[in-house]
Write a protein that holds these residues in place. Structure first.
Motif, short mmCIF file in Angstrom:
data_model
loop_
_atom_site.label_atom_id
_atom_site.label_comp_id
_atom_site.label_asym_id
_atom_site.label_seq_id
_atom_site.Cartn_x
_atom_site.Cartn_y
_atom_site.Cartn_z
N ASP A 90 0.81 -1.22 0.00
CA ASP A 90 0.00 0.00 0.00
C ASP A 90 0.85 1.27 0.00
OD1 ASP A 90 0.93 -0.50 2.54
OD2 ASP A 90 -1.00 -0.25 3.54
N LEU A 91 2.14 1.15 -0.32
CA LEU A 91 3.01 2.31 -0.45
C LEU A 91 3.44 2.47 -1.91
CD1 LEU A 91 5.31 1.94 2.69
CD2 LEU A 91 3.39 3.51 2.40
N THR A 92 3.89 3.65 -2.25
CA THR A 92 4.29 3.93 -3.63
C THR A 92 5.63 3.28 -3.94
OG1 THR A 92 5.32 5.99 -2.91
CG2 THR A 92 3.05 6.11 -3.69
N PRO A 93 5.86 2.91 -5.21
CA PRO A 93 7.10 2.23 -5.60
C PRO A 93 8.37 3.00 -5.26
CG PRO A 93 5.48 2.00 -7.34
CD PRO A 93 4.90 2.97 -6.34
N ASN A 94 8.34 4.34 -5.35
CA ASN A 94 9.57 5.09 -5.07
C ASN A 94 10.00 4.92 -3.62
OD1 ASN A 94 7.30 6.71 -4.28
ND2 ASN A 94 8.68 8.45 -4.07
N ARG A 95 9.06 4.65 -2.74
CA ARG A 95 9.41 4.43 -1.34
C ARG A 95 9.83 2.98 -1.11
NH1 ARG A 95 5.41 7.24 2.85
NH2 ARG A 95 7.35 7.33 4.00
N SER A 152 -0.83 -2.90 5.00
CA SER A 152 0.29 -3.83 4.86
C SER A 152 1.06 -3.94 6.18
CB SER A 152 1.22 -3.33 3.75
OG SER A 152 1.92 -2.17 4.20
N HIS A 153 2.15 -4.67 6.12
CA HIS A 153 2.99 -4.85 7.29
C HIS A 153 3.57 -3.52 7.78
CE1 HIS A 153 5.06 -7.43 10.07
NE2 HIS A 153 6.27 -7.06 9.68
N LEU A 154 3.81 -2.60 6.86
CA LEU A 154 4.35 -1.29 7.24
C LEU A 154 3.23 -0.28 7.45
CD1 LEU A 154 7.57 -0.97 5.04
CD2 LEU A 154 7.23 -2.07 7.26
N VAL A 155 2.25 -0.67 8.23
CA VAL A 155 1.08 0.16 8.51
C VAL A 155 1.45 1.49 9.15
CG1 VAL A 155 0.74 -1.02 10.71
CG2 VAL A 155 -1.17 0.18 9.66
#
Length: 260
Positions: free
Chosen positions: A169-174, A237-240
């Motif tokens: 759920d995070l952007t690819p650049n991150r 996701s895991h990195l909530v």
């Protein structure tokens, strides 16, 4: 000349307030201390570093909390527990411990201190005595498992699979940066068993990530129910704590205001 000088002075005076308005403004300072426990110690998980907690940190400090973000070494569980105990000792007053992923094993043991008033598990393991992180992960396998072992006993996530497994759920650049900058863990830390579990005697809160591909949501639910934790389910996701920092900060604040 005097006329020109007078005009220049008048012009500078008239610009003063505008320049002041354009100047950077400091973050607002809380007018009152938060109710309950003001010290928050956060223990991140494996394969990421503490910088991902920046937004949660900022939300909490702007509300008057004193926040410390640990950087666990993840060479041995015992060393990370000792590091957390030292950070607890440094706090001026009671503490709420927060653990993510592997960090849950750390706070489970380190939380056995009088200063620790509550524990918050964020997409985290929550072991009992005699259990290890590896044992728990194997009991209910995650939707995916792309952890790779090195010859010297270290672990890392396949960079090509990091985004899908940890942070869909995070952007690819991150996620691309997280994938290539991940700190490694050791098999020794993952296999170490827990000697005591603070959640038997301390109130606990938990964030259950329903879209987690790194730590089975079913395993999270089972552990949190076993401990009697107050559970908040978040579609993340895991990195909530990166994708939904406001929701995670809210759970931490609820824990801190509920204890003394």
């Amino acid at each position: 000349m005097r006329t020109l000088l007078s005009i220049a002075i008048a012009l500078m005076a008239s610009m003063g307030p505008a320049l002041a308005d354009d100047a950077p403004k400091a973050a607002p300072t809380p007018t009152t201390a938060p109710i309950g426990v003001k010290n928050i110690v956060i223990v991140p998980g494996a394969f990421v570093d503490g910088s991902g907690w920046r937004v949660v940190h900022d939300i909490l400090i702007h509300k008057g909390y004193h926040v410390t973000v640990e950087q666990p070494r993840i060479e041995t569980l015992a060393d990370d527990i000792d590091l957390t105990r030292e950070l607890i000792r440094q706090q001026d007053g009671p503490v709420v411990l927060v653990g993510h992923s592997y960090g849950g094993a750390v706070i489970t043991v380190a939380g056995n201190r009088d200063k620790v008033k509550a524990l918050v598990y964020v997409a985290s393991v929550q072991p009992s005595e005699g259990e290890s992180l590896s044992q728990l992960l194997g009991s209910m396998p995650s939707p995916s498992n792309d952890v790779v072992a090195t010859r010297d006993g270290h672990l890392y996530v396949n960079p090509d699979k990091f985004a899908a497994d940890f942070a869909a759920d995070l952007t690819p650049n991150r996620t691309n940066f997280f994938a290539v900058s991940q700190p490694q863990a050791t098999t020794a830390a993952f296999n170490a068993t827990v000697s005591s579990a603070a959640w038997h005697t301390k109130p606990t809160w938990a964030v259950l990530t329903t879209e987690d591909h790194a730590l089975s949501p079913d395993l999270q639910r089972w552990m949190y129910q076993r401990a009697g934790s107050k559970v908040t389910e978040i579609k993340a996701s895991h990195l909530v704590y990166i994708s939904q920092p406001e929701a995670v900060a809210k759970v931490i604040e609820e824990a801190a205001t509920s204890v003394h």
